[in-house]
Design a protein around this motif. Sequence first.
Motif, PDB file in Angstrom:
ATOM      1  N   LYS A 175       6.239  11.015   1.913  1.00 49.47           N
ATOM      2  CA  LYS A 175       6.544  11.026   0.477  1.00 49.47           C
ATOM      3  C   LYS A 175       7.818  10.245   0.174  1.00 49.47           C
ATOM      4  CE  LYS A 175       4.685  15.692  -0.440  1.00 49.47           C
ATOM      5  NZ  LYS A 175       5.098  17.065  -0.806  1.00 49.47           N
ATOM      6  N   ILE A 176       8.863  10.528   0.928  1.00 53.13           N
ATOM      7  CA  ILE A 176      10.160   9.893   0.692  1.00 53.13           C
ATOM      8  C   ILE A 176      10.065   8.382   0.857  1.00 53.13           C
ATOM      9  CG2 ILE A 176      12.498   9.643   1.627  1.00 53.13           C
ATOM     10  CD1 ILE A 176      12.289  12.674   2.342  1.00 53.13           C
ATOM     11  N   THR A 177       9.420   7.946   1.926  1.00 62.75           N
ATOM     12  CA  THR A 177       9.360   6.511   2.194  1.00 62.75           C
ATOM     13  C   THR A 177       8.428   5.788   1.223  1.00 62.75           C
ATOM     14  OG1 THR A 177       7.690   6.894   3.934  1.00 62.75           O
ATOM     15  CG2 THR A 177       9.993   6.755   4.619  1.00 62.75           C
ATOM     16  N   LYS A 178       7.376   6.445   0.761  1.00 59.98           N
ATOM     17  CA  LYS A 178       6.498   5.793  -0.224  1.00 59.98           C
ATOM     18  C   LYS A 178       7.194   5.682  -1.580  1.00 59.98           C
ATOM     19  CE  LYS A 178       3.020   4.832   2.393  1.00 59.98           C
ATOM     20  NZ  LYS A 178       2.748   3.420   2.755  1.00 59.98           N
ATOM     21  N   ALA A 179       8.020   6.671  -1.923  1.00 56.51           N
ATOM     22  CA  ALA A 179       8.821   6.559  -3.143  1.00 56.51           C
ATOM     23  C   ALA A 179       9.786   5.377  -3.032  1.00 56.51           C
ATOM     24  CB  ALA A 179       9.589   7.855  -3.397  1.00 56.51           C
ATOM     25  N   ALA A 180      10.387   5.218  -1.857  1.00 54.32           N
ATOM     26  CA  ALA A 180      11.295   4.086  -1.632  1.00 54.32           C
ATOM     27  C   ALA A 180      10.537   2.758  -1.649  1.00 54.32           C
ATOM     28  CB  ALA A 180      12.025   4.263  -0.304  1.00 54.32           C
ATOM     29  N   LEU A 181       9.337   2.747  -1.096  1.00 56.68           N
ATOM     30  CA  LEU A 181       8.521   1.536  -1.122  1.00 56.68           C
ATOM     31  C   LEU A 181       8.202   1.124  -2.562  1.00 56.68           C
ATOM     32  CD1 LEU A 181       6.857  -0.604   0.451  1.00 56.68           C
ATOM     33  CD2 LEU A 181       4.936   1.000   0.368  1.00 56.68           C
ATOM     34  N   ASN A 182       7.980   2.105  -3.427  1.00 60.53           N
ATOM     35  CA  ASN A 182       7.725   1.797  -4.835  1.00 60.53           C
ATOM     36  C   ASN A 182       8.932   1.115  -5.482  1.00 60.53           C
ATOM     37  OD1 ASN A 182       5.159   2.866  -4.704  1.00 60.53           O
ATOM     38  ND2 ASN A 182       5.725   4.852  -5.565  1.00 60.53           N
ATOM     39  N   MET A 183      10.123   1.592  -5.187  1.00 60.68           N
ATOM     40  CA  MET A 183      11.320   0.940  -5.717  1.00 60.68           C
ATOM     41  C   MET A 183      11.469  -0.464  -5.123  1.00 60.68           C
ATOM     42  SD  MET A 183      13.871   0.775  -7.693  1.00 60.68           S
ATOM     43  CE  MET A 183      14.194   2.407  -8.366  1.00 60.68           C
ATOM     44  N   LEU A 184      11.157  -0.605  -3.844  1.00 56.51           N
ATOM     45  CA  LEU A 184      11.198  -1.925  -3.219  1.00 56.51           C
ATOM     46  C   LEU A 184      10.267  -2.886  -3.956  1.00 56.51           C
ATOM     47  CD1 LEU A 184      12.240  -3.539  -0.648  1.00 56.51           C
ATOM     48  CD2 LEU A 184      10.005  -2.986   0.340  1.00 56.51           C
ATOM     49  N   THR A 185       9.090  -2.385  -4.341  1.00 57.34           N
ATOM     50  CA  THR A 185       8.137  -3.195  -5.096  1.00 57.34           C
ATOM     51  C   THR A 185       8.746  -3.678  -6.402  1.00 57.34           C
ATOM     52  OG1 THR A 185       6.219  -2.026  -4.156  1.00 57.34           O
ATOM     53  CG2 THR A 185       5.890  -3.153  -6.262  1.00 57.34           C
ATOM     54  N   VAL A 186       9.379  -2.768  -7.134  1.00 57.49           N
ATOM     55  CA  VAL A 186       9.966  -3.122  -8.426  1.00 57.49           C
ATOM     56  C   VAL A 186      11.086  -4.152  -8.258  1.00 57.49           C
ATOM     57  CG1 VAL A 186      11.271  -2.236 -10.399  1.00 57.49           C
ATOM     58  CG2 VAL A 186       9.345  -0.932  -9.497  1.00 57.49           C
ATOM     59  N   VAL A 187      11.940  -3.950  -7.261  1.00 58.44           N
ATOM     60  CA  VAL A 187      13.068  -4.860  -7.045  1.00 58.44           C
ATOM     61  C   VAL A 187      12.570  -6.273  -6.723  1.00 58.44           C
ATOM     62  CG1 VAL A 187      14.999  -5.375  -5.496  1.00 58.44           C
ATOM     63  CG2 VAL A 187      14.692  -3.056  -6.376  1.00 58.44           C
ATOM     64  N   TRP A 188      11.585  -6.366  -5.824  1.00 54.63           N
ATOM     65  CA  TRP A 188      11.037  -7.684  -5.487  1.00 54.63           C
ATOM     66  C   TRP A 188      10.290  -8.290  -6.677  1.00 54.63           C
ATOM     67  CZ3 TRP A 188      12.131 -11.193  -2.115  1.00 54.63           C
ATOM     68  CH2 TRP A 188      12.650 -10.859  -0.861  1.00 54.63           C
TER      69      TRP A 188
ATOM     70  N   ILE B  59       0.852  -1.188   0.000  1.00 54.49           N
ATOM     71  CA  ILE B  59       0.000   0.000   0.000  1.00 54.49           C
ATOM     72  C   ILE B  59       0.889   1.241   0.000  1.00 54.49           C
ATOM     73  CG2 ILE B  59      -1.836   1.264   1.158  1.00 54.49           C
ATOM     74  CD1 ILE B  59      -2.670  -1.444  -0.048  1.00 54.49           C
ATOM     75  N   SER B  60       0.925   1.890  -1.145  1.00 53.36           N
ATOM     76  CA  SER B  60       1.763   3.061  -1.339  1.00 53.36           C
ATOM     77  C   SER B  60       0.881   4.306  -1.329  1.00 53.36           C
ATOM     78  CB  SER B  60       2.536   2.933  -2.657  1.00 53.36           C
ATOM     79  OG  SER B  60       3.435   3.994  -2.824  1.00 53.36           O
ATOM     80  N   SER B  61       1.246   5.302  -2.122  1.00 57.02           N
ATOM     81  CA  SER B  61       0.470   6.538  -2.209  1.00 57.02           C
ATOM     82  C   SER B  61       0.913   7.304  -3.446  1.00 57.02           C
ATOM     83  CB  SER B  61       0.686   7.403  -0.968  1.00 57.02           C
ATOM     84  OG  SER B  61       0.100   8.688  -1.149  1.00 57.02           O
ATOM     85  N   SER B  62      -0.016   8.018  -4.046  1.00 58.54           N
ATOM     86  CA  SER B  62       0.345   8.845  -5.206  1.00 58.54           C
ATOM     87  C   SER B  62       1.338   9.937  -4.820  1.00 58.54           C
ATOM     88  CB  SER B  62      -0.905   9.466  -5.833  1.00 58.54           C
ATOM     89  OG  SER B  62      -1.596  10.270  -4.890  1.00 58.54           O
ATOM     90  N   VAL B  63       1.380  10.318  -3.537  1.00 61.87           N
ATOM     91  CA  VAL B  63       2.344  11.352  -3.120  1.00 61.87           C
ATOM     92  C   VAL B  63       3.770  10.815  -3.110  1.00 61.87           C
ATOM     93  CG1 VAL B  63       0.604  12.574  -1.759  1.00 61.87           C
ATOM     94  CG2 VAL B  63       2.158  10.963  -0.620  1.00 61.87           C
TER      95      VAL B  63
END
Length: 253
Positions: free
Chosen positions: A162-175, A140-144
Amino acid sequence: MATYLVTGSARGIGHELVQQLAAKPDTEINTIFATSRAENARLKALTEQYPSRVIFVQLTVGDESSMRNAVPIVETVLKVKGLKGLDVLINNAGVVGSAYASEMADLDEIFHVNVTGPHRMIQLFLPLLRKGNEKKVINISSSVGSITRQPRYKDFPAAAYKITKAALNMLTVVWAQELAKEGFTVISQNPGWLQTDEANAHADLPVATGVGQILEIARKTGQEGNGRFLNIHVPGWEKKPGLHQYDGKDLPW
């Protein structure tokens, strides 16, 4: 019949996720592991209403021993029920933290919960997810958290979030890339700005609306969605003026 594990189930989006999953037909959902730091009255009411379906597991995202201790509990319940593994992990738990960059003394703490926490949840529950039929991880991320969209969110005071959700998105891609060959679907989802409590009473959507869309996307998205950042779809919100639109399309990174 799918098995789900939801983090941050005591309130807000997490609680609504468990509630909506529990209300679905037996042919669709078997067991929901509702995890939280503690079992509050609202969560206890769900476990009592659905005693064989909603299982409370004490788990604090970001606390290594707590996350580790939860794994054998989930594994034991699955074995007792004669189930192979865990089908869907929903990494929902998160915190907002500092409003402005100049105040971010707590960034390490927020990062630990919002990014390292989901990462460790995937690592720790991966053996059970590998035994599941659906093999899905929903972050569960966020558009922000979209870097592309930051000009429109410039005045939105949630820097650490914002910073951590951007990082979570990259984590999603890597996994997603790492698990693609095993048939996994790992996605980030924007749930929308939801009326989860009194502080968010002025938000765009009722929490039930956003959560319903989260679960619908989780249900219908297969490997074609692996590694994507998906927006919910709410009729009438596709091109609505303002900060947020909910068009059901991929969000830009």
